[in-house]
Motif scaffolding. Structure first.
Motif, short mmCIF file in Angstrom:
data_model
loop_
_atom_site.label_atom_id
_atom_site.label_comp_id
_atom_site.label_asym_id
_atom_site.label_seq_id
_atom_site.Cartn_x
_atom_site.Cartn_y
_atom_site.Cartn_z
N TYR A 1 -40.13 -14.30 8.98
CA TYR A 1 -39.10 -13.37 9.44
C TYR A 1 -39.40 -12.88 10.86
O TYR A 1 -38.52 -12.92 11.74
N HIS A 2 -40.62 -12.45 11.10
CA HIS A 2 -40.93 -11.78 12.36
C HIS A 2 -41.31 -12.75 13.46
O HIS A 2 -40.81 -12.64 14.59
N HIS B 1 -41.37 -16.38 13.38
CA HIS B 1 -40.54 -17.58 13.51
C HIS B 1 -39.05 -17.25 13.67
O HIS B 1 -38.25 -18.17 13.88
N ARG B 2 -38.69 -15.99 13.53
CA ARG B 2 -37.28 -15.58 13.57
C ARG B 2 -36.47 -16.39 12.56
O ARG B 2 -35.38 -16.87 12.85
N ASP B 3 -37.02 -16.50 11.36
CA ASP B 3 -36.40 -17.30 10.30
C ASP B 3 -36.28 -16.44 9.04
O ASP B 3 -37.06 -16.58 8.10
N PRO B 4 -35.31 -15.50 9.01
CA PRO B 4 -35.21 -14.61 7.84
C PRO B 4 -34.87 -15.34 6.55
O PRO B 4 -35.23 -14.87 5.47
N TRP C 1 -32.63 -9.74 4.47
CA TRP C 1 -32.98 -10.92 5.26
C TRP C 1 -31.99 -12.05 5.03
O TRP C 1 -31.67 -12.80 5.96
N LYS D 1 -29.08 -11.80 7.22
CA LYS D 1 -29.35 -12.18 8.60
C LYS D 1 -29.57 -13.68 8.78
O LYS D 1 -29.41 -14.20 9.88
N GLY D 2 -29.95 -14.36 7.70
CA GLY D 2 -30.41 -15.74 7.84
C GLY D 2 -29.43 -16.81 7.39
O GLY D 2 -29.68 -18.00 7.62
#
Length: 281
Positions: free
Chosen positions: A143-144, A146-149, A179, A182-183
């Motif tokens: 999440y934080h 890799h910006r992969d929620p 998450w 967002k993902g």
């Protein structure tokens, strides 16, 4: 009659002496400005096990002691690189090692050693099936950093069955739902949160997830109307009310969570992260 030393212990002793001599020579060639003497060198894994008398768990504890006593406030990037190697070794020797994954999650990714932190947490997650914390930390890295929620939420949901406390289960699912929003594409996110709600026992938390899913369905309707507006007028809507004025929606949906919807810079409807601020009167 003199008794000779058994061959195997004698061989191990000789090899240990050779490894010790090699390590001493290696230490003497290193520059001495490192803040942490404990982190000057990492022996090969076979050598660490050999020096621990063939006990890989003892080797893990000895390496863990080196990590624990290091003074992190004075460490440089090169020190963290050595620590990362040590913590990888500990995870390989004994993936159940609890201190190792805690330290890896707390220090390594924030100091340029994300890959090592992921390795440690992945090994701990697979070995410690009674413990949900490694999966939580592992998901947070996605999440934080890799910006992969979406992947982060996947690992949080994997952790839920390991949790004994219902409140902690709900907390994990709640973060996972946020998450997921967002993902994933809005419609897919709504479907996933709806499935989470149906898998939850009847009660307030199921109702809460249903509300989150409904606001995603409402957002999906808003986004569809915004797309139709662009096709009809050749421009982005400037306000959500434009969608109503154009006859594309009967009204702007009301968000049961009280945060509402808005348009981003591209004119796409989005969820508000916080309750809307009332304009000054």
């Amino acid at each position: 009659m003199r008794r000779s030393l058994p061959l195997l212990p004698l061989t191990a002793l000789l090899v240990s002496a050779l490894v010790f001599g090699w390590s001493q020579q290696r230490l003497s060639t290193l520059r001495q400005e490192s803040a942490d003497p404990e982190l000057l060198i990492v022996l090969p894994r076979f050598a660490q096990v050999l020096l621990a008398g063939g006990d890989r768990y003892l080797a893990a504890n000895l390496a863990g002691f080196r990590v624990l006593v290091a003074e992190t406030q004075y460490m440089k990037a090169s020190d963290y690189a050595v620590q990362a190697k040590l913590q990888r070794d500990i995870a390989w020797f004994n993936p159940l090692h609890e201190d190792n994954y805690y330290i890896a999650a707390a220090l390594l990714p924030w100091n340029g050693e994300l890959d090592a932190a992921q390795y440690v947490l992945r090994r701990a997650s697979a070995a410690r099936r009674f413990d949900w914390y490694p999966l939580f930390h592992y998901g947070f890295l996605f999440y934080h950093f890799h910006r992969d929620p979406a992947t982060g939420a996947k690992h949080l949901l994997e952790a839920v069955p390991r949790v004994n406390n219902v409140q902690d289960q709900w907390a994990l699912q709640n973060v996972a739902a946020i998450w997921i929003e967002k993902g994933y594409q809005t419609g897919n996110a709504a479907t996933m949160v709806e499935a989470m709600a149906e898998d939850s026992p009847a009660g307030n938390f199921r109702n809460y997830l249903r509300v989150r899913a409904q606001r995603l369905r409402d957002l999906e309707r808003l986004q569809g109307a915004a797309g139709a507006y662009r096709e009809r007028f050749g421009r982005q809507p400037e306000r959500l009310d434009d969608l109503v004025s154009a006859g594309l929606l009967p009204a702007i949906p009301q968000d049961s969570l009280g945060m509402g919807f808005s348009l981003d810079a591209s004119g796409t409807p989005v969820l508000n992260a916080n309750p809307p601020v009332e304009p000054p009167r």
